[in-house]
Design an enzyme around this catalytic site. Sequence first.
Site, short mmCIF file in Angstrom:
data_model
loop_
_atom_site.label_atom_id
_atom_site.label_comp_id
_atom_site.label_asym_id
_atom_site.label_seq_id
_atom_site.Cartn_x
_atom_site.Cartn_y
_atom_site.Cartn_z
N PHE A 14 32.51 40.68 47.68
CA PHE A 14 31.60 41.77 47.58
C PHE A 14 30.36 41.34 46.42
O PHE A 14 29.07 40.90 46.93
CB PHE A 14 32.09 42.92 47.16
CG PHE A 14 31.24 44.18 46.63
CD1 PHE A 14 30.08 44.35 47.35
CD2 PHE A 14 31.89 44.79 45.58
CE1 PHE A 14 29.23 45.64 47.00
CE2 PHE A 14 30.92 45.81 45.11
CZ PHE A 14 29.70 46.21 45.95
N ASP A 34 35.27 29.61 47.29
CA ASP A 34 36.09 30.89 47.46
C ASP A 34 37.48 30.37 48.25
O ASP A 34 37.30 29.60 49.23
CB ASP A 34 35.31 32.08 48.52
CG ASP A 34 35.85 33.39 48.37
OD1 ASP A 34 37.10 33.44 48.74
OD2 ASP A 34 35.17 34.22 47.98
N ASN A 35 38.40 31.05 48.01
CA ASN A 35 39.63 30.68 49.06
C ASN A 35 39.77 31.72 50.32
O ASN A 35 40.92 31.53 50.95
CB ASN A 35 41.03 30.38 48.18
CG ASN A 35 41.41 31.92 47.50
OD1 ASN A 35 40.63 32.84 47.68
ND2 ASN A 35 42.52 31.62 47.03
N THR A 38 40.67 37.28 49.81
CA THR A 38 39.96 38.71 50.02
C THR A 38 38.68 38.51 50.33
O THR A 38 37.91 39.57 50.72
CB THR A 38 40.28 39.59 48.66
OG1 THR A 38 39.47 38.72 47.51
CG2 THR A 38 41.65 39.85 48.33
N ASN A 102 40.44 26.19 34.21
CA ASN A 102 39.93 25.06 35.08
C ASN A 102 38.40 25.18 34.95
O ASN A 102 37.71 24.05 34.90
CB ASN A 102 40.25 25.15 36.39
CG ASN A 102 41.60 24.67 36.86
OD1 ASN A 102 42.33 23.82 36.05
ND2 ASN A 102 42.18 25.13 37.89
N ALA A 117 33.49 37.45 34.88
CA ALA A 117 33.40 38.80 35.36
C ALA A 117 34.74 39.33 34.74
O ALA A 117 35.69 39.16 35.03
CB ALA A 117 33.45 38.85 37.09
N TYR A 148 46.47 42.66 36.76
CA TYR A 148 45.15 42.52 36.71
C TYR A 148 44.32 42.67 35.38
O TYR A 148 43.57 41.79 34.69
CB TYR A 148 44.34 43.48 37.85
CG TYR A 148 42.99 43.48 37.90
CD1 TYR A 148 42.31 42.49 38.61
CD2 TYR A 148 41.93 44.51 37.28
CE1 TYR A 148 40.94 42.33 38.67
CE2 TYR A 148 40.71 44.66 37.78
CZ TYR A 148 40.24 43.56 38.28
OH TYR A 148 38.79 43.47 38.32
N LYS A 152 42.60 39.78 32.89
CA LYS A 152 41.18 39.72 32.77
C LYS A 152 41.18 39.85 31.10
O LYS A 152 40.05 39.23 30.68
CB LYS A 152 40.52 40.95 33.30
CG LYS A 152 40.44 40.91 34.63
CD LYS A 152 39.25 40.07 35.21
CE LYS A 152 38.93 40.30 36.64
NZ LYS A 152 37.69 39.22 36.91
N TYR A 162 36.75 28.94 23.85
CA TYR A 162 36.06 27.82 24.06
C TYR A 162 34.72 28.14 23.62
O TYR A 162 34.07 27.04 23.20
CB TYR A 162 35.81 27.73 25.75
CG TYR A 162 37.05 27.03 26.25
CD1 TYR A 162 38.39 27.44 26.50
CD2 TYR A 162 36.61 25.85 26.92
CE1 TYR A 162 39.27 26.54 27.03
CE2 TYR A 162 37.63 24.68 27.24
CZ TYR A 162 39.09 25.27 27.53
OH TYR A 162 40.01 24.32 28.07
#
Length: 329
Positions: A14, A34-35, A38, A102, A117, A148, A152, A162
């Site tokens: 989205f 994207d894999n 979803t 990664n 995000a 989730y 996050k 980093y």
Amino acid sequence: MARKRILITGAAGFLGSHLCDRFIKEDFHVIAMDNLITGDLRNIEHLFPLENFEFYNHDVSKFVHVSGELDYILHFASPASPIDYLKIPIQTLKVGSLGIHNLLGLAKDKKARILIASTSEVYGDPNVNPQPEEYWGNVNPVGPRGVYDEAKRFQEAITMAYHTFHGLETRIVRIFNTYGPRMRLNDGRVLPAFIGQAIRGEDLTVFGDGSQTRAFCYVDDLIEGIYRLLFSDYAYPVNIGNPDEITIREFGEEIIKLTGTKQQLITKPLPTDDPKQRRPDITKAKELLGWEPKVSRAEGLKITYDYFKSLPQDLIEKIEHKDFSTYNK
Ligand code: UDP
């Protein structure tokens, strides 16, 4: 001058697909990844003919290689609805931990700026309302949303590390409930759930007594906020969302009015750890980015309803069209 090159993960999702559109419009070279767990290629297929767009079907929790220069990375790959991360908890944890590691490594190697995000879920079931960025949250790490929320939160922590340790240019956006065209009609979130039910002539399922609140941001406003944040010089988290708060019951009534359905609200049990209230404090975004939402819920809902109505009938009928069973490795 050569085009700036940007990697967007979760590009077929989205938000990812709307970001692809925006950066193509700004004449970037967009490398989309994207894999497709979803995500859906239909969201970006209009971009495939463009010479400044490329797509890779890849899971970023495995080593990510991009050849050539890279100026920016946007990390938007993740399941993002409570129903999805209940079904694919391990993948949700991996993309928010191994995946971000990664991508930070890639950003360091390429000297690219990276924006990640994050989410209002880092505030959990908040004890303060509205939520400013300084609030540390009230999260249950071992509840169903923990996979989730904690992924996050880890993502924010490793991104800051980093930044401070390697001097990487990093940005963190905390995204509040957002809606608009290209949401999956069957992802379980309240807005597609209600609109889908109205279109199919079913009753609208309010979870709990419906007194819990959310504040819904139209996707174009969100994308503008993210765009501004990327080009700002602020490395700490910034809330982007629409502070117009509403109870879920009132929201259901709005959808009944909008769609003209003859159906009514019915009650279902409240999911575990469902936040009771949520509303962004957007003072920082206003001050730092000169940003605030422009699209009212009435306008945004109308556009979104028209989009859902225009979908092929089989998408509207099917409640679940994805088999996630092989992904929890
Ligand atoms: N909800 C609901 N009916 C539904 C789906 C969701 O009442 O069919 C409620 C849910 O319990 C929550 C709110 O709507 O209180 C928003 O849920 P959503 O899954 O969209 O996102 P969340 O903000 O909880 O991550």
